[in-house]
Design a protein around this motif. Sequence first.
Motif, PDB file in Angstrom:
ATOM      1  N   GLY A  26       0.804  -1.218   0.000  1.00 53.03           N
ATOM      2  CA  GLY A  26       0.000   0.000   0.000  1.00 53.03           C
ATOM      3  C   GLY A  26       0.832   1.259   0.000  1.00 53.03           C
ATOM      4  O   GLY A  26       0.410   2.305   0.502  1.00 53.03           O
ATOM      5  N   ILE A  27       2.051   1.192  -0.548  1.00 49.59           N
ATOM      6  CA  ILE A  27       2.932   2.372  -0.575  1.00 49.59           C
ATOM      7  C   ILE A  27       3.020   2.912  -1.992  1.00 49.59           C
ATOM      8  O   ILE A  27       2.809   2.194  -2.964  1.00 49.59           O
ATOM      9  N   GLY A  28       3.320   4.192  -2.097  1.00 48.26           N
ATOM     10  CA  GLY A  28       3.428   4.812  -3.402  1.00 48.26           C
ATOM     11  C   GLY A  28       4.723   4.438  -4.095  1.00 48.26           C
ATOM     12  O   GLY A  28       5.739   4.179  -3.455  1.00 48.26           O
ATOM     13  N   ILE A 123       9.974   9.191   6.221  1.00 45.63           N
ATOM     14  CA  ILE A 123       8.897   8.249   5.897  1.00 45.63           C
ATOM     15  C   ILE A 123       9.268   6.832   6.313  1.00 45.63           C
ATOM     16  O   ILE A 123       8.445   6.084   6.846  1.00 45.63           O
ATOM     17  N   ALA A 124      10.533   6.444   6.104  1.00 44.56           N
ATOM     18  CA  ALA A 124      10.990   5.124   6.524  1.00 44.56           C
ATOM     19  C   ALA A 124      10.853   4.961   8.032  1.00 44.56           C
ATOM     20  O   ALA A 124      10.413   3.918   8.531  1.00 44.56           O
ATOM     21  N   GLY A 125      11.218   6.015   8.784  1.00 42.37           N
ATOM     22  CA  GLY A 125      11.072   5.977  10.234  1.00 42.37           C
ATOM     23  C   GLY A 125       9.625   5.859  10.658  1.00 42.37           C
ATOM     24  O   GLY A 125       9.284   5.121  11.597  1.00 42.37           O
ATOM     25  N   GLN A 126       8.749   6.574   9.952  1.00 45.43           N
ATOM     26  CA  GLN A 126       7.320   6.501  10.255  1.00 45.43           C
ATOM     27  C   GLN A 126       6.776   5.095  10.024  1.00 45.43           C
ATOM     28  O   GLN A 126       5.978   4.578  10.799  1.00 45.43           O
ATOM     29  N   MET A 127       7.241   4.439   8.963  1.00 47.96           N
ATOM     30  CA  MET A 127       6.781   3.083   8.650  1.00 47.96           C
ATOM     31  C   MET A 127       7.191   2.094   9.734  1.00 47.96           C
ATOM     32  O   MET A 127       6.448   1.170  10.069  1.00 47.96           O
ATOM     33  N   VAL A 128       8.378   2.290  10.327  1.00 47.33           N
ATOM     34  CA  VAL A 128       8.890   1.339  11.314  1.00 47.33           C
ATOM     35  C   VAL A 128       8.381   1.629  12.719  1.00 47.33           C
ATOM     36  O   VAL A 128       7.931   0.728  13.438  1.00 47.33           O
ATOM     37  N   PHE A 129       8.411   2.904  13.115  1.00 52.00           N
ATOM     38  CA  PHE A 129       8.197   3.226  14.516  1.00 52.00           C
ATOM     39  C   PHE A 129       6.799   3.751  14.870  1.00 52.00           C
ATOM     40  O   PHE A 129       6.305   3.513  15.963  1.00 52.00           O
ATOM     41  N   LEU A 130       6.154   4.452  13.929  1.00 52.12           N
ATOM     42  CA  LEU A 130       4.882   5.080  14.281  1.00 52.12           C
ATOM     43  C   LEU A 130       3.679   4.247  13.892  1.00 52.12           C
ATOM     44  O   LEU A 130       2.672   4.239  14.586  1.00 52.12           O
ATOM     45  N   GLY A 131       3.784   3.546  12.740  1.00 53.13           N
ATOM     46  CA  GLY A 131       2.644   2.752  12.303  1.00 53.13           C
ATOM     47  C   GLY A 131       1.439   3.613  12.054  1.00 53.13           C
ATOM     48  O   GLY A 131       1.529   4.711  11.522  1.00 53.13           O
ATOM     49  N   ASN A 132       0.252   3.145  12.475  1.00 47.53           N
ATOM     50  CA  ASN A 132      -1.009   3.878  12.283  1.00 47.53           C
ATOM     51  C   ASN A 132      -1.633   4.235  13.623  1.00 47.53           C
ATOM     52  O   ASN A 132      -2.754   3.867  13.941  1.00 47.53           O
ATOM     53  N   LYS A 133      -0.886   4.937  14.447  1.00 46.27           N
ATOM     54  CA  LYS A 133      -1.387   5.293  15.769  1.00 46.27           C
ATOM     55  C   LYS A 133      -2.354   6.462  15.697  1.00 46.27           C
ATOM     56  O   LYS A 133      -2.103   7.461  15.047  1.00 46.27           O
ATOM     57  N   GLU A 134      -3.454   6.323  16.412  1.00 45.69           N
ATOM     58  CA  GLU A 134      -4.397   7.430  16.493  1.00 45.69           C
ATOM     59  C   GLU A 134      -3.942   8.395  17.584  1.00 45.69           C
ATOM     60  O   GLU A 134      -3.229   8.040  18.501  1.00 45.69           O
ATOM     61  N   ALA A 135      -4.383   9.640  17.469  1.00 47.20           N
ATOM     62  CA  ALA A 135      -4.010  10.627  18.478  1.00 47.20           C
ATOM     63  C   ALA A 135      -5.227  11.389  18.958  1.00 47.20           C
ATOM     64  O   ALA A 135      -6.333  10.903  18.830  1.00 47.20           O
ATOM     65  N   LEU A 247       6.157  -7.100   8.531  1.00 41.39           N
ATOM     66  CA  LEU A 247       7.573  -7.431   8.394  1.00 41.39           C
ATOM     67  C   LEU A 247       8.114  -6.890   7.072  1.00 41.39           C
ATOM     68  O   LEU A 247       9.218  -6.331   7.017  1.00 41.39           O
ATOM     69  N   LEU A 248       7.327  -7.029   6.006  1.00 38.86           N
ATOM     70  CA  LEU A 248       7.747  -6.539   4.701  1.00 38.86           C
ATOM     71  C   LEU A 248       7.921  -5.027   4.710  1.00 38.86           C
ATOM     72  O   LEU A 248       8.831  -4.491   4.069  1.00 38.86           O
ATOM     73  N   LYS A 249       7.047  -4.323   5.427  1.00 41.23           N
ATOM     74  CA  LYS A 249       7.167  -2.868   5.517  1.00 41.23           C
ATOM     75  C   LYS A 249       8.474  -2.475   6.198  1.00 41.23           C
ATOM     76  O   LYS A 249       9.138  -1.511   5.795  1.00 41.23           O
ATOM     77  N   LYS A 250       8.868  -3.225   7.223  1.00 45.54           N
ATOM     78  CA  LYS A 250      10.125  -2.918   7.910  1.00 45.54           C
ATOM     79  C   LYS A 250      11.321  -3.188   6.994  1.00 45.54           C
ATOM     80  O   LYS A 250      12.288  -2.424   6.979  1.00 45.54           O
ATOM     81  N   ILE A 251      11.223  -4.275   6.214  1.00 47.89           N
ATOM     82  CA  ILE A 251      12.291  -4.572   5.260  1.00 47.89           C
ATOM     83  C   ILE A 251      12.371  -3.476   4.201  1.00 47.89           C
ATOM     84  O   ILE A 251      13.456  -3.006   3.845  1.00 47.89           O
ATOM     85  N   PHE A 252      11.193  -3.058   3.709  1.00 47.49           N
ATOM     86  CA  PHE A 252      11.162  -2.002   2.703  1.00 47.49           C
ATOM     87  C   PHE A 252      11.691  -0.695   3.280  1.00 47.49           C
ATOM     88  O   PHE A 252      12.392   0.056   2.594  1.00 47.49           O
ATOM     89  N   ALA A 253      11.360  -0.410   4.540  1.00 43.87           N
ATOM     90  CA  ALA A 253      11.862   0.803   5.183  1.00 43.87           C
ATOM     91  C   ALA A 253      13.387   0.777   5.249  1.00 43.87           C
ATOM     92  O   ALA A 253      14.051   1.798   5.048  1.00 43.87           O
ATOM     93  N   GLY A 254      13.956  -0.408   5.519  1.00 43.28           N
ATOM     94  CA  GLY A 254      15.404  -0.547   5.515  1.00 43.28           C
ATOM     95  C   GLY A 254      15.986  -0.255   4.140  1.00 43.28           C
ATOM     96  O   GLY A 254      17.037   0.392   4.023  1.00 43.28           O
ATOM     97  N   PHE A 255      15.292  -0.724   3.107  1.00 49.50           N
ATOM     98  CA  PHE A 255      15.715  -0.439   1.733  1.00 49.50           C
ATOM     99  C   PHE A 255      15.692   1.068   1.469  1.00 49.50           C
ATOM    100  O   PHE A 255      16.609   1.620   0.844  1.00 49.50           O
ATOM    101  N   LEU A 256      14.652   1.756   1.951  1.00 48.56           N
ATOM    102  CA  LEU A 256      14.544   3.199   1.762  1.00 48.56           C
ATOM    103  C   LEU A 256      15.688   3.932   2.463  1.00 48.56           C
ATOM    104  O   LEU A 256      16.206   4.933   1.941  1.00 48.56           O
ATOM    105  N   VAL A 257      16.071   3.449   3.632  1.00 47.12           N
ATOM    106  CA  VAL A 257      17.192   4.070   4.349  1.00 47.12           C
ATOM    107  C   VAL A 257      18.471   3.974   3.522  1.00 47.12           C
ATOM    108  O   VAL A 257      19.226   4.948   3.396  1.00 47.12           O
TER     109      VAL A 257
END
Length: 266
Positions: A26-28, A123-135, A247-257
Motif C-alpha cells: 500500500g505504498i506509493g 517516511i521510513a522511520g514513520q513506517m517502522v516506529f509510528l505505524g497507524n497510531k491514532e491521536a 515485516l515486509l514494511k520494515k524490510i522495505f523501510a530498511g531499503f529506503l534508508v
Amino acid sequence: MDPALLVLLVCLVLGAVVGLFAGLLGIGGGLIIVPSLLYLLIEHVHLPLEVAMPMAIATSLSTIVLTAISSSRAHYKLGNLRQFYLLWTGLGISMGAIIGPQFATTIPAEALKTLFAALVLVIAGQMVFLGNKEAKRDVSKQLLIVIGVVTGCISSVMGIGGGAIMVPALLWCRVDIRIAIGCAAFSGLVIALFGSASFIVAGWDNAHLPQWAIGYIYLPATFGIVTTSVFTAGVGAKLSRSLDTQLLKKIFAGFLVIVSLRMLLG
C-alpha cells in the motif's frame, strides 16, 4: 541503443516492481521511481542533475494518475470517500501541489536531492516506529486544509501520492482508518494531476530538456512504468493476504534508508 528506448525497457521492469510493492504494502511507487529515474536520466540520457532531478519527480507524479483513478474508484464502491474530508483536504492539496513543483524547479538541484533523501528517511522511520497510531485531536476544516497543503507540497516535491503523509495525519485527527485511506487514495489523484500540470508549465520553455519530454515529464519512462504496474499491483494485493506485510514494511523501510543514504552521500 537509443537512450529513450533503453529507458522505456528498464521502466517496464521498474513498473512491475513498483506495482507489486504498491499492491503488497500500500505504498506509493515514487519512493522507488525517483531514485531509479534519477540514475537512468543522468547515466544514460546524459542529463545534468539540474534537469534530471525535477524530471524524475515530475515523471513519477505522472505515473500515479491511472493507479490513483483505479484506487479511488475502488474506495468509492466501498463507501470510503466522504465529501467533507475530500473537499477540504482537496482544496489544500491542489494549492500545495501547484506550489511544490515551482519550488522544486527553482532551488539548487543538489539541495532538492538532499531534501528528497531526508524526507525518505522520515517516511521510513514513520513506517517502522509510528505505524497507524491514532491521536487526540478533533478534525476541522482549517486543519484539513493545512494537512492538504503540507501533503500536496511535500508529495509533489517528492513525486509520491501522499498516502504516507496523509493517512497518519488524518488518524491523528481521529478519522476512521478506512476513511483516511480512501481520502489519501483520492488525494493521490489530485496531487498527480495538479503536480504534473505544474511541472509541465515549469519546464515548458526549458531548452535543455530531451526529446520525448513534455515539460519535465519524460514520456518513455511514464509509458513503461504505467504499462506494467497496472497489472502487478493486482498480484501484490493478492499476495498481501498471505504474507506478513508488517515485516515486509520494515524490510522495505530498511531499503529506503539505504537509498536515501546513497543519495545523501552522492
